[in-house]
Design an enzyme around this catalytic site. Structure first.
Site, PDB file in Angstrom:
ATOM      1  N   GLN A  42       0.854  -1.193   0.000  1.00  0.00           N
ATOM      2  CA  GLN A  42       0.000   0.000   0.000  1.00  0.00           C
ATOM      3  C   GLN A  42       0.891   1.243   0.000  1.00  0.00           C
ATOM      4  O   GLN A  42       1.763   1.370   0.862  1.00  0.00           O
ATOM      5  CB  GLN A  42      -0.880   0.003   1.255  1.00  0.00           C
ATOM      6  CG  GLN A  42      -1.734   1.240   1.405  1.00  0.00           C
ATOM      7  CD  GLN A  42      -2.377   1.369   2.793  1.00  0.00           C
ATOM      8  OE1 GLN A  42      -2.454   2.447   3.347  1.00  0.00           O
ATOM      9  NE2 GLN A  42      -2.827   0.251   3.361  1.00  0.00           N
ATOM     10  N   ARG A  44       1.274   4.766   0.991  1.00  0.00           N
ATOM     11  CA  ARG A  44       0.624   5.658   1.957  1.00  0.00           C
ATOM     12  C   ARG A  44       1.473   6.908   2.115  1.00  0.00           C
ATOM     13  O   ARG A  44       2.534   6.875   2.709  1.00  0.00           O
ATOM     14  CB  ARG A  44       0.461   4.930   3.301  1.00  0.00           C
ATOM     15  CG  ARG A  44      -0.265   5.739   4.367  1.00  0.00           C
ATOM     16  CD  ARG A  44      -0.578   4.838   5.558  1.00  0.00           C
ATOM     17  NE  ARG A  44      -1.255   5.564   6.624  1.00  0.00           N
ATOM     18  CZ  ARG A  44      -0.630   6.244   7.585  1.00  0.00           C
ATOM     19  NH1 ARG A  44       0.680   6.307   7.612  1.00  0.00           N
ATOM     20  NH2 ARG A  44      -1.332   6.870   8.510  1.00  0.00           N
ATOM     21  N   GLU A  45       0.988   7.988   1.516  1.00  0.00           N
ATOM     22  CA  GLU A  45       1.674   9.280   1.592  1.00  0.00           C
ATOM     23  C   GLU A  45       0.658  10.264   2.121  1.00  0.00           C
ATOM     24  O   GLU A  45      -0.394  10.465   1.520  1.00  0.00           O
ATOM     25  CB  GLU A  45       2.119   9.720   0.194  1.00  0.00           C
ATOM     26  CG  GLU A  45       3.262   8.914  -0.391  1.00  0.00           C
ATOM     27  CD  GLU A  45       4.590   9.177   0.306  1.00  0.00           C
ATOM     28  OE1 GLU A  45       4.825  10.303   0.771  1.00  0.00           O
ATOM     29  OE2 GLU A  45       5.392   8.218   0.405  1.00  0.00           O
ATOM     30  N   ASP A  94     -12.373   8.217   5.295  1.00  0.00           N
ATOM     31  CA  ASP A  94     -12.166   8.430   3.863  1.00  0.00           C
ATOM     32  C   ASP A  94     -13.482   8.228   3.109  1.00  0.00           C
ATOM     33  O   ASP A  94     -14.536   8.129   3.707  1.00  0.00           O
ATOM     34  CB  ASP A  94     -11.089   7.476   3.336  1.00  0.00           C
ATOM     35  CG  ASP A  94      -9.770   7.639   4.094  1.00  0.00           C
ATOM     36  OD1 ASP A  94      -9.533   8.738   4.612  1.00  0.00           O
ATOM     37  OD2 ASP A  94      -9.007   6.662   4.174  1.00  0.00           O
ATOM     38  N   LYS A 142       2.118   6.057  13.695  1.00  0.00           N
ATOM     39  CA  LYS A 142       0.819   6.723  13.529  1.00  0.00           C
ATOM     40  C   LYS A 142       0.317   7.084  14.913  1.00  0.00           C
ATOM     41  O   LYS A 142      -0.123   6.213  15.666  1.00  0.00           O
ATOM     42  CB  LYS A 142      -0.167   5.783  12.825  1.00  0.00           C
ATOM     43  CG  LYS A 142      -1.502   6.436  12.476  1.00  0.00           C
ATOM     44  CD  LYS A 142      -2.354   5.458  11.647  1.00  0.00           C
ATOM     45  CE  LYS A 142      -3.523   6.125  10.970  1.00  0.00           C
ATOM     46  NZ  LYS A 142      -4.726   6.257  11.488  1.00  0.00           N
ATOM     47  N   MET A 287      18.817 -16.548  40.470  1.00  0.00           N
ATOM     48  CA  MET A 287      18.146 -15.283  40.679  1.00  0.00           C
ATOM     49  C   MET A 287      18.891 -14.256  39.837  1.00  0.00           C
ATOM     50  O   MET A 287      20.012 -13.880  40.182  1.00  0.00           O
ATOM     51  CB  MET A 287      18.182 -14.880  42.166  1.00  0.00           C
ATOM     52  CG  MET A 287      17.647 -15.944  43.123  1.00  0.00           C
ATOM     53  SD  MET A 287      16.368 -16.954  42.398  1.00  0.00           S
ATOM     54  CE  MET A 287      15.130 -17.019  43.554  1.00  0.00           C
ATOM     55  N   CYS A 443       4.854 -16.247  45.915  1.00  0.00           N
ATOM     56  CA  CYS A 443       5.964 -16.103  44.952  1.00  0.00           C
ATOM     57  C   CYS A 443       6.702 -17.424  44.767  1.00  0.00           C
ATOM     58  O   CYS A 443       7.081 -17.784  43.652  1.00  0.00           O
ATOM     59  CB  CYS A 443       6.951 -15.043  45.424  1.00  0.00           C
ATOM     60  SG  CYS A 443       6.195 -13.431  45.716  1.00  0.00           S
TER      61      CYS A 443
HETATM   62  N1  3NM Z   1      -2.556   2.388  10.351  1.00  0.00           N
HETATM   63  P1  3NM Z   1       4.054   0.358  12.378  1.00  0.00           P
HETATM   64  S1  3NM Z   1      -1.503   1.937  12.590  1.00  0.00           S
HETATM   65  C1  3NM Z   1      -0.667   3.047   8.897  1.00  0.00           C
HETATM   66  O1  3NM Z   1      -4.358   1.462  13.220  1.00  0.00           O
HETATM   67  C2  3NM Z   1      -1.207   2.614  10.168  1.00  0.00           C
HETATM   68  O2  3NM Z   1      -5.117   1.829  11.250  1.00  0.00           O
HETATM   69  C3  3NM Z   1      -2.835   2.055  11.578  1.00  0.00           C
HETATM   70  O3  3NM Z   1       2.998   1.355  11.705  1.00  0.00           O
HETATM   71  C4  3NM Z   1      -4.206   1.767  12.062  1.00  0.00           C
HETATM   72  O4  3NM Z   1       3.957  -0.933  11.643  1.00  0.00           O
HETATM   73  C5  3NM Z   1      -0.466   2.368  11.313  1.00  0.00           C
HETATM   74  O5  3NM Z   1       5.361   1.045  12.140  1.00  0.00           O
HETATM   75  C6  3NM Z   1       0.992   2.485  11.464  1.00  0.00           C
HETATM   76  O6  3NM Z   1       3.716   0.275  13.815  1.00  0.00           O
HETATM   77  C7  3NM Z   1       1.636   1.154  11.713  1.00  0.00           C
HETATM   78 MG    MG Z   2      -6.947   6.978   5.836  1.00  0.00          MG
END
Ligand code: 3NM
Ligand code: MG
Length: 519
Positions: A42, A44-45, A94, A142, A287, A443
Site C-alpha cells: 500500500q 501511503r503518503e 475516507d 501513527k 536469581m 511467589c
Molecule cells: N494504520 P508500524 S496503525 C498506517 O491502526 C497505520 O489503522 C494504523 O505502523 C491503524 O507498523 C499504522 O510502524 C501504522 O507500527 C503502523
Molecule cells: Mg486513511
C-alpha cells in the site's frame, strides 16, 4: 481480467517520512521487501501534491507488477485510477466503501481499516476485500490512532465476523514487528477465524535490510510460535481429574531427574526463600534480574519467572528483554503480578508486560488476577494482601475468561485455588493457613510452577496443578508435624516436606497424593 488474487500474509504499508525511511529510497526499500516476500503493498503518503503522488504511484506500480504483487493507494481513489493499479485502502474517515467501489468497479481490490466490531461488520457486508484491523499496539508511526485494541480486540472482531458468516480476509496493523508477530497471530485467533497476515510500516520501511527483514517476517507469519507445543501429544491432553492426577507424579519425577533451571526475576523479599523452595522441589534456581542475561540463560532448557513484587522502570525494561529471549525459543514464562492492583504504577506495569511478551502461565491472588483481567472498575488491592470477594463460580469464570483471552494458563490462589487454560478449569482445595502467615509463599509457588512447566510444556495446565499439589500438600504435612507450633517453625518443616514429597515420588511412593482435593 477478474479480480487479482489477494494474499495478505505480509502487507507492506509505505512511509517516506525521514524518521522512518531515513535517507533510503522508497522504491529501493519496496523492491527489496518484494524480493523478500511481501505479498501486497500500500502506498501511503499523507502529504504532497496529487501530481507528485501519481508519479510515485506509477513508478512503484512498475516495480510491484514485476513481482506480481498488488499495489493499493491509501485513501486516494483518484490516484489509484490515474496510476491504474489494483485498488485502494480506505480508512473510516475516507470515501465510503460503496462510493469507492462504484468508481473503481468490481475487480478493484478495496481494503478498509476497522477498529471495532460494528465497523468490521459494515465493511464485510459492504464487500470489502480485506479488513485492516487496528490499532493493535501504540506506535510512533501513527500517533493519531483512534483506539488501541490489543490482540484481544482483534480476536473479538474476528469472532464476530466469523459468526456472521463472513470469510473476508484480515490483517492487523499497529506496532507489529518480528518479536511480537507470532504472539499476536496466536493470541488474536478466534475459535473459527484467524488473521491471514500482518501489516507493517516501520518493521520494513525502517529496516536496514528490508529483503532479509521481510523474509524473516514472512517465515514468522507461516509458522506457529515456539511457545506453542506442537507435538502429537497436544491432542491427548488430560481432560478429567483422574487423568491429571495420573500425570502429576510423572511431572514431579521429571523435575527430580532433570533439575530444570528456574530463572527468577523476582523481588527483594523472596529471593532467598524462592531459591530454597526451588532446590527442595528439585529445580536449579538462578536469581538474575538483569535482562541481558536471559539470552544465555534461556538456552539452558529452563523457564523464567517474572515476579513484579518490587517493580521499577529499569526492572520493566529487563523483563521485556527476558520475555523476548524466552518467547523466541519457547522457554516457558510464569508471570506473578504481585500487588497488581495496589498502585496505578503496577496496573500500568501489568498492561505493558502483557503487551510485551507471551506469558505461558499467570499466577496471582484474587485481586491480582482481577487486575490483570482489567475489565470494569479498577480493583483496589490493599498492598500485596490477598483478600476475596468473589464466590466460587465467579472465581472459576474469571480464571477461565482470562486464560481464554490470553491463550495461556491462569492460576488464582486462595483458600481454594482455581486453575484454567480457557477450556479446562479445576479447583484445588489443599494447603494450610500458615502459608498465609509467611511472606512470599505465593511467589515461591510461582517458582515451583516454573520448574514443572519447564519439564512438561505439552500440558501447562497439568504442570501447574502438579506444582500446586506438591507445594500445598507439603504445607499440610509440615503443619501437622509435632515440632511445628506456628509460622516460624513451619518454614523449615515446609522445605523438608517439599523435599520429602519429591523424593518419595521419584521412588514411587505416591501416598501423599491421596490428600489431593481436585475438582
Ligand atoms: N494504520 P508500524 S496503525 C498506517 O491502526 C497505520 O489503522 C494504523 O505502523 C491503524 O507498523 C499504522 O510502524 C501504522 O507500527 C503502523
Ligand atoms: Mg486513511
Amino acid at each position: 481480467m477478474g479480480k487479482p488474487k489477494v494474499d495478505c500474509s505480509l502487507y507492506l504499508v509505505t512511509d517516506s517520512t525521514p524518521a522512518i525511511l531515513g535517507d533510503k529510497s522508497l522504491f529501493h526499500v519496496v523492491e527489496e521487501s518484494l524480493k523478500g516476500g511481501v505479498t501486497i503493498v500500500q502506498l501511503r503518503e499523507k502529504t504532497g501534491d496529487t501530481g507528485h503522488l501519481i508519479d510515485i504511484g506509477k513508478k512503484l506500480f512498475e516495480i510491484t507488477r514485476r513481482y506480481n504483487v498488488p499495489l493499493l493507494i491509501n485513501d486516494r481513489v483518484d490516484v489509484a485510477l490515474a496510476v491504474g493499479c489494483e485498488g485502494v485502502h480506505i480508512g473510516q474517515d475516507d470515501m465510503e466503501l460503496s462510493a469507492a467501489r462504484k468508481v473503481l468497479g468490481p475487480d478493484a481490490i478495496i481494503g478498509v481499516t476497522v477498529s471495532n466490531v460494528a465497523e468490521a461488520l459494515k465493511a464485510c457486508e459492504g464487500g470489502a476485500d480485506y479488513l485492516g484491523i487496528g490499532t493493535v499496539y501504540a506506535t510512533p508511526t501513527k500517533t493519531n490512532t483512534k483506539e488501541i485494541i490489543g490482540a484481544a480486540g482483534v480476536r473479538e472482531i474476528l469472532q464476530t465476523i466469523a459468526d456472521a458468516g463472513h470469510t473476508t480476509q484480515t490483517v492487523c496493523i499497529g506496532g507489529i514487528n518480528e518479536s511480537n508477530l507470532q504472539r499476536i497471530l496466536y493470541q488474536s485467533a478466534a475459535r473459527s477465524k484467524s488473521l491471514d497476515g500482518v501489516a507493517v510500516v516501520s518493521a520494513l520501511m525502517a529496516a536496514p535490510d528490508p529483503d532479509a527483514a521481510s523474509k524473516n517476517l514472512l517465515r514468522l507469519v507461516k509458522c506457529p510460535p515456539p511457545f506453542v507445543y506442537t507435538s502429537p501429544e497436544k491432542r491427548a491432553k488430560a481432560a478429567g481429574v483422574s487423568e491429571i492426577l495420573d500425570i502429576v507424579p510423572c511431572i514431579i519425577k521429571k523435575v527430580h531427574e532433570t533439575t530444570p533451571l528456574s530463572h527468577n526475576m523476582t523481588n527483594l523479599v523472596v529471593q532467598n526463600f524462592a531459591a530454597n523452595v526451588a532446590l527442595a522441589a528439585g529445580a536449579s534456581p538462578i536469581m538474575a534480574n538483569y535482562g541481558e542475561e536471559a539470552a544465555d540463560l534461556c538456552k539452558l532448557g529452563g523457564s523464567l519467572v517474572v515476579n513484579m513484587g518490587t517493580v521499577t522502570p529499569d526492572g520493566l525494561l529487563n523483563y521485556y528483554k527476558a520475555l523476548k529471549a524466552y518467547n523466541q525459543i519457547g522457554g516457558p514464562v510464569v508471570f506473578d503480578p504481585v500487588g497488581a492492583g495496589a498502585t496505578s504504577v503496577r496496573r500500568e506495569a501489568v498492561k505493558s508486560i502483557l503487551a510485551n511478551g507471551y506469558l505461558d502461565i499467570i499466577k496471582g491472588n484474587e485481586g491480582e488476577i482481577r487486575t490483570v483481567f482489567g475489565e470494569g472498575e479498577p480493583h483496589q488491592q490493599r498492598g500485596v494482601d490477598s483478600t476475596s470477594t468473589l464466590d466460587a463460580s465467579q472465581k472459576a469464570d474469571l480464571v477461565k475468561r482470562l486464560a481464554a483471552r490470553e491463550k495461556n494458563v491462569v492460576v488464582m490462589t486462595g483458600k481454594a485455588d482455581y486453575v484454567s487454560d480457557g477450556e479446562r478449569t479445576f479447583c484445588i482445595e489443599n494447603g494450610h493457613e500458615y502459608l498465609g502467615l509467611v511472606t512470599g509463599t505465593g511467589c515461591t509457588l510461582g517458582t515451583t510452577i516454573s520448574a514443572s512447566v519447564a519439564v512438561y510444556k505439552q500440558d501447562k495446565l497439568a504442570a501447574a496443578i502438579a506444582a500446586i499439589l506438591h507445594f500445598e500438600i507439603a504445607a499440610e504435612r509440615a503443619a501437622e508435624r509435632e515440632e511445628v507450633r506456628g509460622p516460624g517453625t513451619f518454614v523449615p518443616a515446609f522445605l523438608d516436606e517439599v523435599y520429602a514429597i519429591r523424593l518419595a515420588t521419584a521412588y514411587g511412593d505416591l501416598s501423599w497424593l491421596e490428600r489431593a482435593k481436585v475438582s
